[in-house]
Design a protein around this motif. Structure first.
Motif, short mmCIF file in Angstrom:
data_model
loop_
_atom_site.label_atom_id
_atom_site.label_comp_id
_atom_site.label_asym_id
_atom_site.label_seq_id
_atom_site.Cartn_x
_atom_site.Cartn_y
_atom_site.Cartn_z
N VAL A 91 -8.12 19.96 -20.51
CA VAL A 91 -9.17 20.67 -21.20
C VAL A 91 -9.35 22.08 -20.56
O VAL A 91 -10.22 22.74 -20.93
CB VAL A 91 -10.42 20.01 -21.39
CG1 VAL A 91 -10.23 18.61 -22.11
CG2 VAL A 91 -11.05 19.71 -20.01
N CYS A 142 -10.85 18.15 -36.30
CA CYS A 142 -11.50 19.33 -35.83
C CYS A 142 -11.51 20.12 -37.11
O CYS A 142 -12.38 20.87 -37.58
CB CYS A 142 -10.97 20.06 -34.79
SG CYS A 142 -11.16 19.33 -33.07
N ILE A 178 -15.58 18.29 -28.21
CA ILE A 178 -14.09 18.35 -28.41
C ILE A 178 -13.35 17.82 -27.00
O ILE A 178 -12.30 17.22 -26.61
CB ILE A 178 -13.38 19.90 -29.00
CG1 ILE A 178 -13.87 19.87 -30.43
CG2 ILE A 178 -11.93 19.86 -28.63
CD1 ILE A 178 -13.67 21.37 -30.75
N LYS A 179 -13.91 18.46 -25.93
CA LYS A 179 -13.61 18.25 -24.59
C LYS A 179 -13.60 16.57 -24.53
O LYS A 179 -12.71 16.05 -23.80
CB LYS A 179 -14.52 18.74 -23.46
CG LYS A 179 -14.17 20.15 -23.37
CD LYS A 179 -15.23 20.89 -22.33
CE LYS A 179 -15.12 20.27 -21.00
NZ LYS A 179 -15.86 20.79 -19.71
N LEU A 211 -6.07 14.16 -22.26
CA LEU A 211 -5.46 15.44 -22.58
C LEU A 211 -6.23 16.56 -21.72
O LEU A 211 -7.45 16.28 -21.20
CB LEU A 211 -5.78 15.84 -23.94
CG LEU A 211 -4.84 15.38 -25.04
CD1 LEU A 211 -5.46 15.31 -26.28
CD2 LEU A 211 -3.41 15.77 -24.95
N ALA A 240 -4.51 21.16 -26.80
CA ALA A 240 -5.80 20.65 -26.51
C ALA A 240 -6.51 21.67 -25.79
O ALA A 240 -7.95 21.86 -26.06
CB ALA A 240 -5.64 19.41 -25.80
N GLY A 273 -2.97 15.38 -29.12
CA GLY A 273 -3.54 16.79 -29.18
C GLY A 273 -3.56 17.17 -30.67
O GLY A 273 -4.51 17.67 -31.26
N CYS A 310 -10.86 14.88 -26.23
CA CYS A 310 -9.56 15.05 -25.54
C CYS A 310 -9.45 14.54 -24.08
O CYS A 310 -8.46 13.76 -23.71
CB CYS A 310 -9.40 16.63 -25.22
SG CYS A 310 -9.08 17.65 -26.61
N MET A 362 -0.57 19.24 -25.37
CA MET A 362 -1.52 19.40 -23.86
C MET A 362 -2.16 20.71 -24.01
O MET A 362 -3.34 21.14 -23.91
CB MET A 362 -0.93 18.98 -22.98
CG MET A 362 -0.71 17.43 -22.62
SD MET A 362 0.34 17.20 -21.19
CE MET A 362 0.57 15.11 -21.31
N ILE A 415 -6.09 15.15 -33.04
CA ILE A 415 -7.51 15.57 -32.83
C ILE A 415 -7.64 16.86 -33.54
O ILE A 415 -8.72 17.05 -34.17
CB ILE A 415 -7.93 15.72 -31.33
CG1 ILE A 415 -7.90 14.45 -30.66
CG2 ILE A 415 -9.18 16.46 -30.86
CD1 ILE A 415 -7.78 14.38 -28.97
N LYS A 416 -6.71 17.73 -33.74
CA LYS A 416 -6.69 18.84 -34.36
C LYS A 416 -7.25 18.67 -35.88
O LYS A 416 -7.92 19.36 -36.35
CB LYS A 416 -5.29 19.57 -34.40
CG LYS A 416 -5.32 20.82 -35.21
CD LYS A 416 -4.02 21.21 -35.43
CE LYS A 416 -3.35 20.48 -36.57
NZ LYS A 416 -1.63 20.93 -36.80
#
Length: 349
Positions: free
Chosen positions: A298, A190, A287-288, A296, A263, A183, A291, A260, A186-187
């Motif tokens: 969503v 982004c 993004i979904k 993760l 996310a 989580g 994840c 989580m 990925i941030k």
């Protein structure tokens, strides 16, 4: 071995090296003149690694005691901190001595806060053993504990002497905590690095986890070096966190891990950005998908009303507003103040 230098008011190095757990004492003796150390860990991590770290510290001539607390976010409160203080006092720790945080994000936050506040501040070393802690929470000097009213409401900025990251510890992580760490990984794509985001989509992060850790730590290093006390740019690191923290609070800090919840928060806030014409359509779907690739969640069953109400107690509120992190696009983020009385409508889609 990889070394990443952090240029905060108190500079330090982040070391990424397999097997570094056996060299903790060597690093400690080079960085400080401690005669004593307290290794703080939890019931999940201590059986795996505590003996190795204590042996390394004592091998360097540092008398060492340990304090082990019950693993989990529910231990992250002031009662646990008081118990840590008692261990430090009983061991007669002084300002020249050192605390070692051995564990995930909860351990690092609490050990760091104990170090920041005991005797008005003593040194500490971060040894993050979870992916989330290695890529995020161990770097930057944020320490603290939760209150019933919200997450991380009590704390201090207190930079470590060093951060020692041993990727080998990830081999023993339960799958839930591997997912949890992604989580935060990925941030970073982004908010700061569209190319990194695409890499996470096209490759399997676990095939080069050392490289993934290095990218995340380097991004955070750059942000923290420019804004150590979260006066501006560092707020971007909270992407997905405001709503994620609200979901954690509504869940009573159980049943969903921090990563989580983040996310879900990233998906919800991106969707709100699209609703208001700020974030390009289709961003949330990207993004979904990413994840979901790393297992993760969503979505959440909590209502927008409940999430907004829980978020109003977040530490990122200021006066009658709250700072939200939104995306102009993947890799390009900014903060926006939203009045608290408009928050529910702002995030509802």
């Amino acid at each position: 071995m990889k070394k990443i230098h952090v240029s905060t008011g108190k500079p330090y190095d982040i070391i990424i090296e397999r097997g570094v757990l056996d060299s903790v004492g060597e690093y400690a003796s080079k960085l400080c003149a401690a005669g004593k150390a307290c290794v703080i860990s939890d019931t999940n991590v201590a059986p795996l690694y505590l003996d190795r770290v204590v042996k390394s510290m004592e091998g360097a001539g540092i008398k060492t005691v340990s304090h082990v607390f019950e693993a989990g976010e529910k231990s992250k409160h002031l009662t646990t901190i008081s118990e840590i203080y008692a261990t430090l006092a009983d061991f007669r720790m002084t300002r020249k001595d050192v605390i070692v945080a051995l564990g995930g994000g909860v351990c690092g936050d609490m050990a760091g806060f104990a170090a920041a506040s005991y005797l008005r501040g003593i040194d500490f070393i971060q040894i993050p053993t979870s992916l989330l802690a290695q890529v995020d929470s161990s770097v930057g000097g944020k320490t603290g504990v939760d209150l019933p009213q919200g997450k991380n409401l009590v704390g201090a900025f207190h930079q470590p002497l060093t951060v020692l990251i041993d990727p080998d510890t990830l081999d023993t992580l339960p799958n839930e905590f591997r997912i949890d760490g992604m989580g935060e990984v990925i941030k970073y794509g982004c908010i700061k690095d569209a190319e990194f985001f695409e890499r996470l989509q096209s490759e399997n992060a676990w095939d080069d986890i050392e490289g993934i850790i290095e990218v995340c730590v380097s991004i955070k290093r750059d942000v923290v070096s420019r804004d150590e006390k979260e006066a501006g740019e560092r707020m971007l690191l909270n992407f997905g966190h405001t709503l994620g923290h609200a979901i954690e609070k509504l869940s009573n800090f159980s049943g969903i891990t921090h990563g989580m919840a983040v996310a879900v928060g990233m998906v919800l806030i991106s969707r709100a950005g699209e609703k208001h014409g700020i974030t390009p359509n289709g961003t949330t779907e990207k993004i979904k998908r990413l994840c979901q690739k790393y297992s993760l969640p969503v979505s959440t069953d909590f209502s927008f009303h409940d999430i907004a109400e829980a978020a109003k107690g977040d530490k990122k509120t200021a006066g009658g507003s709250i700072n939200l992190v939104l995306l102009n696009s993947i890799g390009d983020s900014f903060t926006k103040k939203v009045p608290l009385d408009e928050l529910e409508n702002y995030i509802t889609v």
